[in-house]
Design a protein around this motif. Structure first.
Motif, PDB file in Angstrom:
ATOM      1  N   GLY A   6       0.794  -1.216   0.000  1.00 22.36           N
ATOM      2  CA  GLY A   6       0.000   0.000   0.000  1.00 22.36           C
ATOM      3  C   GLY A   6       0.829   1.269   0.000  1.00 22.36           C
ATOM      4  O   GLY A   6       0.284   2.371  -0.129  1.00 22.36           O
ATOM      5  N   LEU A   7       2.143   1.134   0.122  1.00 21.45           N
ATOM      6  CA  LEU A   7       3.018   2.307   0.109  1.00 21.45           C
ATOM      7  C   LEU A   7       3.597   2.599  -1.272  1.00 21.45           C
ATOM      8  O   LEU A   7       3.939   3.747  -1.570  1.00 21.45           O
ATOM      9  N   ASP A   8       3.722   1.559  -2.104  1.00 18.86           N
ATOM     10  CA  ASP A   8       4.290   1.717  -3.443  1.00 18.86           C
ATOM     11  C   ASP A   8       3.235   1.477  -4.517  1.00 18.86           C
ATOM     12  O   ASP A   8       2.353   0.619  -4.339  1.00 18.86           O
ATOM     13  N   PRO A   9       3.337   2.168  -5.660  1.00 20.97           N
ATOM     14  CA  PRO A   9       2.537   1.773  -6.820  1.00 20.97           C
ATOM     15  C   PRO A   9       2.869   0.333  -7.213  1.00 20.97           C
ATOM     16  O   PRO A   9       3.999  -0.140  -7.009  1.00 20.97           O
ATOM     17  N   ILE A  10       1.906  -0.363  -7.784  1.00 22.95           N
ATOM     18  CA  ILE A  10       2.090  -1.775  -8.098  1.00 22.95           C
ATOM     19  C   ILE A  10       3.256  -1.983  -9.063  1.00 22.95           C
ATOM     20  O   ILE A  10       4.044  -2.923  -8.904  1.00 22.95           O
ATOM     21  N   GLU A  11       3.414  -1.115 -10.054  1.00 23.05           N
ATOM     22  CA  GLU A  11       4.475  -1.304 -11.047  1.00 23.05           C
ATOM     23  C   GLU A  11       5.856  -1.223 -10.403  1.00 23.05           C
ATOM     24  O   GLU A  11       6.742  -2.059 -10.688  1.00 23.05           O
ATOM     25  N   GLU A  12       6.072  -0.225  -9.540  1.00 22.98           N
ATOM     26  CA  GLU A  12       7.364  -0.100  -8.862  1.00 22.98           C
ATOM     27  C   GLU A  12       7.593  -1.263  -7.908  1.00 22.98           C
ATOM     28  O   GLU A  12       8.711  -1.773  -7.776  1.00 22.98           O
ATOM     29  N   ALA A  13       6.545  -1.679  -7.234  1.00 23.14           N
ATOM     30  CA  ALA A  13       6.669  -2.818  -6.329  1.00 23.14           C
ATOM     31  C   ALA A  13       7.105  -4.063  -7.093  1.00 23.14           C
ATOM     32  O   ALA A  13       8.040  -4.768  -6.688  1.00 23.14           O
ATOM     33  N   LEU A  14       6.440  -4.349  -8.198  1.00 23.93           N
ATOM     34  CA  LEU A  14       6.755  -5.534  -8.992  1.00 23.93           C
ATOM     35  C   LEU A  14       8.187  -5.499  -9.495  1.00 23.93           C
ATOM     36  O   LEU A  14       8.918  -6.497  -9.410  1.00 23.93           O
ATOM     37  N   GLU A  15       8.615  -4.349 -10.010  1.00 20.81           N
ATOM     38  CA  GLU A  15       9.973  -4.218 -10.562  1.00 20.81           C
ATOM     39  C   GLU A  15      11.035  -4.582  -9.537  1.00 20.81           C
ATOM     40  O   GLU A  15      12.039  -5.227  -9.868  1.00 20.81           O
ATOM     41  N   ASN A  16      10.828  -4.172  -8.283  1.00 22.38           N
ATOM     42  CA  ASN A  16      11.841  -4.413  -7.262  1.00 22.38           C
ATOM     43  C   ASN A  16      11.663  -5.741  -6.531  1.00 22.38           C
ATOM     44  O   ASN A  16      12.653  -6.399  -6.194  1.00 22.38           O
ATOM     45  N   LEU A  17      10.418  -6.136  -6.288  1.00 19.13           N
ATOM     46  CA  LEU A  17      10.182  -7.400  -5.584  1.00 19.13           C
ATOM     47  C   LEU A  17      10.735  -8.586  -6.372  1.00 19.13           C
ATOM     48  O   LEU A  17      11.268  -9.536  -5.784  1.00 19.13           O
ATOM     49  N   LYS A  18      10.613  -8.538  -7.691  1.00 20.44           N
ATOM     50  CA  LYS A  18      11.083  -9.674  -8.478  1.00 20.44           C
ATOM     51  C   LYS A  18      12.590  -9.871  -8.365  1.00 20.44           C
ATOM     52  O   LYS A  18      13.095 -10.979  -8.568  1.00 20.44           O
ATOM     53  N   ARG A  19      13.324  -8.829  -7.983  1.00 13.24           N
ATOM     54  CA  ARG A  19      14.763  -8.971  -7.760  1.00 13.24           C
ATOM     55  C   ARG A  19      15.068  -9.689  -6.450  1.00 13.24           C
ATOM     56  O   ARG A  19      16.146 -10.283  -6.294  1.00 13.24           O
ATOM     57  N   LEU A  20      14.134  -9.611  -5.500  1.00  8.78           N
ATOM     58  CA  LEU A  20      14.357 -10.227  -4.192  1.00  8.78           C
ATOM     59  C   LEU A  20      13.937 -11.691  -4.140  1.00  8.78           C
ATOM     60  O   LEU A  20      14.366 -12.429  -3.249  1.00  8.78           O
ATOM     61  N   VAL A  21      13.090 -12.111  -5.067  1.00  4.77           N
ATOM     62  CA  VAL A  21      12.587 -13.489  -5.031  1.00  4.77           C
ATOM     63  C   VAL A  21      13.718 -14.522  -5.058  1.00  4.77           C
ATOM     64  O   VAL A  21      13.714 -15.472  -4.259  1.00  4.77           O
ATOM     65  N   PRO A  22      14.735 -14.401  -5.927  1.00  5.44           N
ATOM     66  CA  PRO A  22      15.767 -15.440  -5.986  1.00  5.44           C
ATOM     67  C   PRO A  22      16.624 -15.557  -4.725  1.00  5.44           C
ATOM     68  O   PRO A  22      17.281 -16.594  -4.525  1.00  5.44           O
ATOM     69  N   VAL A  23      16.656 -14.527  -3.872  1.00  7.65           N
ATOM     70  CA  VAL A  23      17.488 -14.578  -2.662  1.00  7.65           C
ATOM     71  C   VAL A  23      16.627 -14.763  -1.406  1.00  7.65           C
ATOM     72  O   VAL A  23      17.094 -14.537  -0.295  1.00  7.65           O
ATOM     73  N   THR A  24      15.399 -15.182  -1.589  1.00  7.22           N
ATOM     74  CA  THR A  24      14.471 -15.395  -0.485  1.00  7.22           C
ATOM     75  C   THR A  24      14.200 -16.879  -0.335  1.00  7.22           C
ATOM     76  O   THR A  24      13.850 -17.546  -1.313  1.00  7.22           O
ATOM     77  N   THR A  25      14.353 -17.418   0.874  1.00  7.81           N
ATOM     78  CA  THR A  25      14.202 -18.862   1.074  1.00  7.81           C
ATOM     79  C   THR A  25      12.944 -19.252   1.835  1.00  7.81           C
ATOM     80  O   THR A  25      12.629 -20.433   1.935  1.00  7.81           O
TER      81      THR A  25
END
Length: 354
Positions: free
Chosen positions: A264-283
């Protein structure tokens, strides 16, 4: 957010999401009106549509514009009862409390209420009863906690979570964590030591954390836009590159990794762009929390559109698509403001809810 119970049912059918998840997302986003003399409360909620499977929630009660109202007995949506309330407690930052039965202990052992950082956090608005535990007293506190919980020791505890916002430096956090691990061992607890923080980021610090024993690092990411305005300095200073590097380095050391993020703090597009970078390093599945403004002033930090149910359900679906093939799934007992309660996509979620 929701105009009526009928509107709730229409939204659930349109999005093909169970009505309970839709209701809980709206409730967590809106907070509630209440005659109770409390700014926030912890409680158990048994929804009328699913009475045998209650949930545990933490809710702001100061929202006179909310479509929801709670009292000592029930939750209502626009005046129509939708659930029953029990086990009400003030939501202050107590020294420690259980989740998932007595399998997980959340420990506020370093005066969480003294943090005056992120604008979305209620600890910046009110006092709390959480004095620091001196290192020498921590084994005594753990032994007392076990006795008060009817346990001979803490050998059955799977995770001890240190949840605090007032470690200024990495070395101070590590010294405290080493003290917590020693106290855990004094009560026969060899479970995972879990730390929510933005200060544990160096290679040397991660090496030291890995040596503490089974370790889980939750990096407090929170948001990607307007970070300097919303977050305290130690969080705001982290770039996305540093987040990815830190979680990747922790993962390489065998540390369990995830992060916190406020929906709810970020627009969906910006959230998606950055979250997808964190997925591979999240266990393990990250702590996604629906943004709850504790007063009207805090509404100014909402990203446009996030005060609608459709925006929240669209963001929920976006995150589901990111994590669908990872096998990682949310658990309600880990996060009482999750966008997922009973289903993730079309998959049912099982497990403890208190």
């Amino acid at each position: 957010m929701l105009k009526s119970v009928r509107h709730l049912e229409e939204v659930a059918r349109e999005w093909k999401i169970n009505r309970e998840d839709v209701l809980l997302i709206a409730l967590n986003s809106c907070g509630a009106r209440s005659p109770l003399d409390k700014p926030r409360m912890r409680f158990q909620l048994a929804l009328d549509s699913r009475p045998a499977d209650p949930s545990y929630l933490i809710l702001s009660l100061g929202r006179e514009d909310s479509p929801f109202e709670v009292d000592e007995h029930e939750l209502r949506l626009h005046g129509e009862r939708v659930g029953s309330i029990s086990g009400i407690e003030d939501d202050d930052a107590v020294l420690g409390y259980w989740r998932n039965g007595t399998k997980m202990l959340t420990l506020n052992s370093n005066q969480r209420s003294q943090c005056t950082g992120c604008t979305f956090c209620p600890n910046t608005l009110e006092g709390a009863s959480d004095p620091a535990i001196p290192e020498l007293d921590m084994p005594g506190y753990f032994a007392t906690l076990a006795a008060n919980s009817g346990m001979a020791d803490l050998s059955g505890v799977e995770t001890v979570t240190v949840c605090t916002g007032c470690f200024l430096y990495e070395h101070l956090a590590l010294e405290h964590l080493e003290g917590v691990r020693a106290a855990m061992r004094s009560t026969d607890c060899e479970g995972t030591l879990h730390f929510l923080s933005s200060v544990l980021i160096t290679a040397e610090g991660l090496d030291r954390a890995a040596d503490v024993g089974p370790f889980h690092l939750t990096l407090t990411v929170e948001c990607f836009t307007n970070r300097a305005k919303i977050l305290k300095q130690s969080k705001a200073a982290l770039s996305v590159d540093q987040m990815v590097e830190t979680l990747g380095a922790a993962k390489e050391r065998g540390i369990t990794t995830d992060f916190t993020y406020i929906v709810g703090l970020d627009p969906i597009e910006e959230a998606l762009e950055n979250l997808k970078r964190l997925v591979p390093v999240t266990t393990t599945f990250p702590r996604f929390q629906t943004y709850q403004a504790h007063n009207p002033y805090m509404d100014v930090y909402r990203t446009p559109g996030s005060d609608t149910i459709d925006w929240n359900l669209s963001m929920r679906r976006t995150v589901e698509e990111l994590f669908l093939d990872t096998g990682l799934r949310p658990q309600w007992w880990q996060n009482y403001r999750s966008p997922w309660a009973y289903t993730f996509g079309q998959e049912p979620l099982t497990g403890a809810r208190i």
